[in-house]
Enzyme design. Sequence first.
Site, short mmCIF file in Angstrom:
data_model
loop_
_atom_site.label_atom_id
_atom_site.label_comp_id
_atom_site.label_asym_id
_atom_site.label_seq_id
_atom_site.Cartn_x
_atom_site.Cartn_y
_atom_site.Cartn_z
N CYS A 259 11.09 -10.86 11.09
CA CYS A 259 9.81 -10.56 11.73
C CYS A 259 9.24 -9.27 11.16
CB CYS A 259 9.97 -10.45 13.24
SG CYS A 259 11.01 -9.06 13.74
N ASP B 182 -21.35 -4.47 -17.13
CA ASP B 182 -21.55 -3.96 -18.48
C ASP B 182 -22.26 -5.06 -19.26
OD1 ASP B 182 -21.06 -2.45 -20.96
OD2 ASP B 182 -19.65 -4.08 -21.38
N ASP C 249 -15.53 1.08 -20.52
CA ASP C 249 -15.78 0.64 -19.14
C ASP C 249 -14.66 1.08 -18.20
OD1 ASP C 249 -18.10 -0.71 -19.93
OD2 ASP C 249 -16.96 -2.49 -20.48
#
Length: 752
Positions: free
Chosen positions: A41, A442, A651
């Site tokens: 659990c 881009d 980028d």
Amino acid sequence: MVGGFRLATMTSSSSSDAFPRPEPAPTDVCTLDIGIGGMTCASCVGRVERALRKVPGVQSATVNLATESARVVVQASPQAEALLRRSVRDAGYEPRVAGLEDPADVSPWSGFGPVALGLLLSLPLVVPMLGDLAGRHWMLPALWQCLLATPVQFGLGARFYKAGWHALKSGTGNMDLLVSLGTSAGYGLSIWLWWSTPAGQMPHLYFEASAVVITLVLLGKWLEARAKRQTTSAIRALHALRPDQAHLLSNEGEVDVPLGEVLVGDRLVVRPGERLPVDGLVLEGESQVDESMLTGEPLPVSKVAGGVLTGGSINGEGRLLMQVTAVGQETVLAAIIRLVEDAQAGKPPIQRLADQVSAVFVPVVLGLALITLGAWWWHTAALEPALIHAVAVLVIACPCALGLATPAAIMAGTGVAARHGILIKDAQALELARRVDTVVFDKTGTLTVGQPRLLAFEPAPGQDPSSLLLAAASLQSGSEHPLARAVLSEARRQGLTLQAATSMQAVAGRGSQGEVAGQAWLLGSLRWMDELGLTPDWLPGPLAVLHDQGATVSVLMRRLPDGLEACALLGFADEPKAGAAQALSGLRDRGLRVLMLSGDNRVAALAMGRRLGLRDDEVVAEVLPADKAAHIRDLKKAGATVLMVGDGVNDAPALAAADVGMAMGTGTDVAMHAAGITLMRGDVALVGQALEVSRRTVAKIWQNLFWAFAYNVAGLPLAALGYLSPVVAGAAMALSSVSVMTNALLLKRWKP
């Protein structure tokens, strides 16, 4: 259109030439994966994480209940893994080797034996109860009930006692503690009633409640395990792409060797229809290669000498000789598997809510059970009903569903995304993507092909376009310049047969000149034409059109006995990717703001924006690489949740600065490591599909958490007030866990 003909051929760059490569980790820090057995659990997850974080040198530890594994970032040392495994064992769980079972060795009924035995022993205890409802009295003698319930309680239920005892020793609680306490109370009450009832009387015993609860919990865990195997099917499918052997070409000819013995630089033979064992380059042969499992691209990719091959893809009908460029963990396939595993091992911010609740859940339930016991005992002055209601509280409160709610959905969502060419390597990016309201692209290589194309060929009045294009292409036949390749590509598309060029000479910064079929030609810039003193009357009109389109312009000139003649204008420009305009329109239809960043001059950027269907206010031009990240930060400061999509080294800062970074798999490694999501194909449509996967996955997480919380919030009061018996509580608890897994598995049905 002015004169001549306009060209708009669009091609998509091959997705096979660049894939994500593993990022080297710092030498003093390592990441270890450890399998963990015995977790049941959310409380178990928290307990193991706390134990691992106490180990010296551990920087972070994330435990996943669905995969039953832990990912630990720790200072590298020879004893690091041993110390981590010891801490897991000391916490009461079983350290294992992390990895996936071979699906070929796993039967759908694997692990059902204990469940079947529990059902067999519990059934005779339950049938008399059903008979009572029909007015039949089939109750077994107390001795027989005890003999049937005891093996279930202390044999099949031994795992709960063991795990519960470890939890108690560490001062925490978990599902096993609740089950062991609840069923022991029911079993003990039955023993006490049996022994304390006068001879000749038949008391109402609760052996069936304890036995059935344990059996139902075991059944629920078995069903969970089956569902887990389905959620990990994507990773198992990726593992299965690697063949066991490779055909090594040695001095003795072809030799079959195990995949683990293949080295970089080896030459391998790949026969028709076989899977490629590792990454490499084509040395000899031609074939079509199916890369759909890696990229989601359904069409096979043509491979010739020099082409890039990716391990795991399927060779077509040709025989290939390849040279190995990467093996083992350095292959593209290994990197993809790592990305998916990283996403499934991570925790999104939404999981913190479940973790915080589970940390205090079991102690609160134990307190509520004691309150229930005391209240009912005081109200009825009888221990029997008070104890039964307290048992129901303990059983129904097991937080299994709470622990499975998030990881089950993450595994299913990332798995189905990987099958369609979307690699989500960051669980936080998966959650944030659904909140994106601004998508920034881009331009070059992301929205465009990234290579110049011959956009327009404008001949002088009265000139033959085909013969002039043939002359220009023949003149460029030996050049590797991108503009030269664009001219040659168009000539091949039109089926022109090139002629030999002689007396070739490159003029630095101007162009080139030479002879084709005895005729002298010059091909170069407008500046060169001006320097040569040419001012043709027909030029201004076509030139203005090409400039408005942001094209790079060259001029084809012919040398005549009386001077030079300007014969044609050539306009070069990058091409939008196929389907890019439709993809951008689709994002806008979803209510998203779309922007394009470009380092080009404003005229060229606006021209490309219009070809992509963008408004002028959606194009940001003349942006330096360093300014891209600053622009992203400005958007975030203005309140936008930003997704940045790019593919180049320049980028990477912007991808890292955005809320969510998304890299094209056809781009550079740096960009892909800076992004949380990688698109394996250079298809802009995948951006919208990735956002849809994110939305659906997070929706499943919220649904699962809602039902897990709602189940406990509704079930605990009902049990405390006496409306639920322990048997019903056990069935409901098992059903909640199975329902959470089943709901998550519905994600596997998603298709773009």
